[in-house]
Design a protein around this motif. Sequence first.
Motif, PDB file in Angstrom:
ATOM      1  N   VAL A  45       0.815  -1.210   0.036  1.00 42.38           N
ATOM      2  CA  VAL A  45      -0.107   0.098   0.116  1.00 42.38           C
ATOM      3  C   VAL A  45       0.945   1.315  -0.133  1.00 42.38           C
ATOM      4  O   VAL A  45       1.951   1.355   0.707  1.00 42.38           O
ATOM      5  N   ALA A  49      -1.109   6.386   3.122  1.00 41.52           N
ATOM      6  CA  ALA A  49      -2.239   6.112   2.923  1.00 41.52           C
ATOM      7  C   ALA A  49      -3.264   6.701   3.902  1.00 41.52           C
ATOM      8  O   ALA A  49      -4.355   7.057   3.357  1.00 41.52           O
ATOM      9  N   ILE A  53      -6.639   8.854   2.343  1.00 37.37           N
ATOM     10  CA  ILE A  53      -8.127   8.633   2.567  1.00 37.37           C
ATOM     11  C   ILE A  53      -8.739   9.671   3.148  1.00 37.37           C
ATOM     12  O   ILE A  53      -9.890   9.790   3.361  1.00 37.37           O
ATOM     13  N   ALA A  67      -7.261   7.527  -5.354  1.00 41.75           N
ATOM     14  CA  ALA A  67      -7.494   6.116  -4.603  1.00 41.75           C
ATOM     15  C   ALA A  67      -8.986   5.770  -4.864  1.00 41.75           C
ATOM     16  O   ALA A  67      -9.700   6.469  -4.401  1.00 41.75           O
ATOM     17  N   CYS A  69     -11.216   3.633  -2.723  1.00 44.81           N
ATOM     18  CA  CYS A  69     -11.212   3.043  -1.323  1.00 44.81           C
ATOM     19  C   CYS A  69     -12.536   2.169  -0.977  1.00 44.81           C
ATOM     20  O   CYS A  69     -13.395   3.052  -0.813  1.00 44.81           O
ATOM     21  N   PHE A  87      -7.661  -1.256  -1.784  1.00 47.58           N
ATOM     22  CA  PHE A  87      -7.189  -0.017  -1.908  1.00 47.58           C
ATOM     23  C   PHE A  87      -6.670  -0.220  -3.442  1.00 47.58           C
ATOM     24  O   PHE A  87      -5.695  -0.957  -4.012  1.00 47.58           O
TER      25      PHE A  87
END
Length: 237
Positions: A45, A49, A53, A67, A69, A87
Amino acid sequence: MTSPAVDTAASPKTRAARIDVAPLERADHADYLALLALTTSGEGVPPGADQIIILPPLRPPFTHGPALCLTARLRRSTNPKPVGAIFASLPDWAHEHPLTQNDPALSELISRTAILIYGLAVTPHRRRQGIAPTLLTAAEDTARSSGYRLATLIHEPELAPFYRRLGYTSAHHVTVPMPDAALGITQHPPFMTAVKALHPGVQVRTVPGAPGAVVTGLLPGWNLPPTARFENGELIA
C-alpha cells in the motif's frame, strides 16, 4: 498479496457471506487501515495512505484523492466494523517507468487507463467466504464504468490460481506495446504481475518469444498484428 490476507475460495463447509460493498466512510478509517496492514504484496500500500483517505476524490472512479477505497460490511450484522477492504490507485509504472518519466502526456494517458490494486484484505475469521472476490469485482466494475481498460495487481505465485479463476493472467514480466516502443513491467521473484482486461478492445495475449504476457489495445492503436513476435528481446511487429 499473500494468502493470509485474502479468502482465496469459499470453503465448501462455509456459507458465502452476504456483504455490502461501499466507499470508505470516515468513521471506518482506523478499521480500514488495520485491514490494509494485513496485506503483503510486491508493491505494498502506498506510503501516506492514512493521508490519502482524508482527501476529496481526484476524479472518478476514485473515492479518496487518487485512490479507490472500498469496504465490505456484513449485511444485517450487528457488528458495524468492515470485514474487508480494497485500495486501488494509479499504477506506479504510469509515472516511474523510464518510458513515462519524461513524457507527462503518456503518463497521464496510462493513469486514466490502467488501475493497480495495491491492497486487498479480509478479516481473519471471515476468510474463505467469497468476500475478497466480491471486493475485487466491485473495484473492477467501478473502474470500468469510468473508462478504465486494464486492472493490474501484484501477488505471490501461490495465488496465481485464485486470480486466474477471476479472469487474471499472471507473469513475472508483462509487456504493453505502444506505437513506438514496448513498455515492460517486471517483478523480481517470487512476485508476479496479474493483468485483466476491463474493456473488449484490450487483449492479454501470448506472443511467440515474449518473456511473459502481452497486453494489447490498452489505448486505441496500441495493437499488434497476428504475426507479431519477439526476437532477442525485441518486439517485431
